[in-house]
Design a protein around this motif. Sequence first.
Motif, short mmCIF file in Angstrom:
data_model
loop_
_atom_site.label_atom_id
_atom_site.label_comp_id
_atom_site.label_asym_id
_atom_site.label_seq_id
_atom_site.Cartn_x
_atom_site.Cartn_y
_atom_site.Cartn_z
N LEU A 307 0.81 -1.21 0.00
CA LEU A 307 0.00 0.00 0.00
C LEU A 307 0.84 1.27 0.00
O LEU A 307 0.29 2.37 -0.13
N MET A 308 2.15 1.14 0.12
CA MET A 308 3.02 2.31 0.04
C MET A 308 3.45 2.63 -1.39
O MET A 308 4.10 3.64 -1.63
N PRO A 312 3.91 9.47 -1.68
CA PRO A 312 4.94 10.45 -1.34
C PRO A 312 5.34 10.28 0.12
O PRO A 312 4.54 9.81 0.94
N TYR A 313 6.55 10.64 0.44
CA TYR A 313 7.04 10.57 1.82
C TYR A 313 6.73 9.24 2.48
O TYR A 313 6.00 9.16 3.48
N PRO A 347 2.18 10.89 3.85
CA PRO A 347 1.67 10.14 2.70
C PRO A 347 0.29 10.64 2.29
O PRO A 347 -0.36 11.41 3.00
N SER A 348 -0.16 10.18 1.14
CA SER A 348 -1.44 10.60 0.59
C SER A 348 -2.61 9.89 1.28
O SER A 348 -2.47 8.78 1.79
N GLY A 349 -3.76 10.53 1.22
CA GLY A 349 -4.99 9.90 1.70
C GLY A 349 -5.75 9.21 0.59
O GLY A 349 -6.95 8.96 0.72
N VAL A 350 -5.08 8.89 -0.51
CA VAL A 350 -5.71 8.26 -1.67
C VAL A 350 -6.53 7.03 -1.29
O VAL A 350 -6.16 6.27 -0.39
N TYR A 382 0.99 9.98 -5.60
CA TYR A 382 -0.26 10.63 -5.24
C TYR A 382 0.04 11.93 -4.50
O TYR A 382 1.16 12.19 -4.07
N THR A 383 -1.00 12.74 -4.32
CA THR A 383 -0.84 14.03 -3.65
C THR A 383 -0.50 13.83 -2.18
O THR A 383 -1.19 13.10 -1.46
#
Length: 772
Positions: A307-308, A312-313, A347-350, A382-383
């Motif tokens: 899931l990573m 980002p980060y 990290p993103s909340g995608v 992802y954002t």
Amino acid sequence: MAIIITSLLFALFGAWFGVGGVWLITLGGSWYYAVAGVVFLIAAWLLYRRSMAALWLYAAFLLATLVWAIWETGFDWWSLGARGGLLVLLAIWLLMPVIWSRLSGTDGRAPLILVVLASLGVAGYSMTTDPYDMAGTLPTDKVTPEGALGANFPAGEWHFYGRSPYGQRYSPLDQITVENVDKLELAWTYQTGDVRLPSDVTETTYQVTPLKIGDNLYICTPHNLAIAVDAATGREKWRFDPQIGPENQRQHQTCRGVSYYKDASIAAGEACAERVYLPTSDARLIALDAATGQICPSFGNAGTVDLMEHMPYPKAGYYYSTSAPLIARDKIIVGGAVNDNYSTEEPSGVIRAFDARSGAVVWAWDPGNPDRTEPLGDGETYTANSPNMWSTASADEELGLVYVPLGNQTPDQLGMGRSEHVEKYSSSITALDLDTGRVRWVRQTVHHDLWDMDVPAQPSLIDLTTDAGTVKALVGPTKQGDIYVLNRETGEPVIPVNEVPAPGGAIEGDFTAPTQPVSDLTFMPKPLTGADMWGVSPFDQLACRIEFARLRYEGRYTPPSVQGTLVYPGNFGTFNWGGVAVDPVRQVMFGMPTYLAFKSQLVPRDQVPPADAEARGSEQGLNRNEGAPYAVIMGPFLSPLGIPCQSPPWGYVAGADLRTGKIAYKHRNGTVYDMTPLPLPLKVGVPGIGGPIITAGGVAFLGAAVDDYLRAYDLTSGRQLWKARLPAGGQSTPMTYTTEDGRQFVLIVAGGHGSIGTRAGDYVMAWTLPKQ
């Protein structure tokens, strides 16, 4: 000697009340405590002089206190006791022969005795009444006799976290009824062996709701073991250990559930024809054969999806999945928890939909970049730090929609620099197309959220009967206490939602929304006042009043501040991840509103102490917000003795009619049995975290409260019918099922909750009626 000691004690009390009372007056608070200080100092002098006038003075003061206390609080025993209990005990001491027999002057015992008796009479009366109780009943008529359950599996099974994709937490089983629930007996207990470790983070909790498919129950544990047990006996059948390593940066160490999928492309009985999907706290999604617990190698990379990927980060411990993914239309919809208030580089909340068979990404909806849902290519990310879904989604496969409860962009208390997309989707319920991930509608529950008011719970879907006909509806509980009842096709309110003015005055560089939405169906509490402050004695109550007056507070949505802000309802939530349960036949809901005020205080960056490399993740205390201009200190609003500063009740059970939008009843829920050094079963109404279920037998089941019990309630009236003692905290949502012999079981996991301090354990427990 007794006179001298009593005189000194009164002088000390007078000094405390006097200094604290004057301080409170300067803050705009009550004059009572300053007056009490003067009275105690004069009484101390009179006792020292051995004057009977001390009893006359104290009688007048105690009478005035009784009148003042009733004026402030009415006949609520808990509030009256905090104000007068100690003072009455002091009066009784003054009436002891060792004191009054050494005093001279006109005998003052009679007036003091009369006031003590009056105080005891008021106390006795207040114990027989509850001004906070709201009695009433829910309708019992079966509005929709069949009920839309969203389930294509047997009534005696539980295939999803909320039983079905509709997330109702409702079972059509009716063997256990209001009339016989008190006969439930413990059928079996199973212990997983997964216990809390000294190295674990504070938020190590056991919150799983098991699934029941065929003869098996499927559970996960805080350290992400997946286990299958026999539903009739609790005998373990298999277990899988994903080897989760310790990580002190992880805010949460928990697993609320696994997911189940039957692969129609594989013949029944073959390997991985039925699967269990395990989300892990090191950001993996693992596919297991439901029959054996063996990894399904055709899924993802040798059975695992990372899931990573494309994050980002990608810092260890900053992103993980705590809640059960939702499976609909052969897709696994997965969200994740992002550490709150650690950093601006998160990290993103995608939210991603994976093919349930192959593990390939079908679509990915990123609230920070909502117009692109196609899978990313090599090197793309992802954002960063976009709003996330740390809870569980629900779905209507016929409409082709998935409903996601969204959180906020961290830092939660700082709104500077949020993008247009983040402002739109934060703290909302958003409907996505199941096949493409495209947005179909969005309903925001907080504008420009500065209070960590994530939408915390899985929405519940129900077909609701209205004057205009049947409406496909959604019921969404929120932390701030509003219940959103929406048309799930359009997102428009079924029960009205109004915009009301909100407090202003954000810190420099930020802003507040001028209005905030409020649903007509709301469990929002009344704003707090100084009279709502509480304690076990007048001393800590005074300390709470001073602290309350020092904090910034203009009601719900008071902006964060350097001064310190009172957040009420607190970010613990009126409702949290346990949500509510809805009965789709009677079209009513049952829930556990909790009322616990929190504090937040912004700390300028140059005043933030150096980071502690050994510190373990937590949502309470100092949250560093690295990269932001302020850190934040957060936590519950507690007295110097560590108990809530606001007066009880802190927790209720409640029922509401979803057709009318009216609350039918609210009753105090839970005792202080496990909160105090002495095990006293005093029904104060305590906080809790967890969720309820409803059965067709008219019974609701709920653990959750901070005393260790599973309870059963009459859904119609909210009256408690039965309780069972648990060996550990029951901060999970129960479930119910039947076995081959037709018996209905009720099950809960008892494992405790780290941050609210309930007893840790590893228990899975099931009850059933005696065999006939």
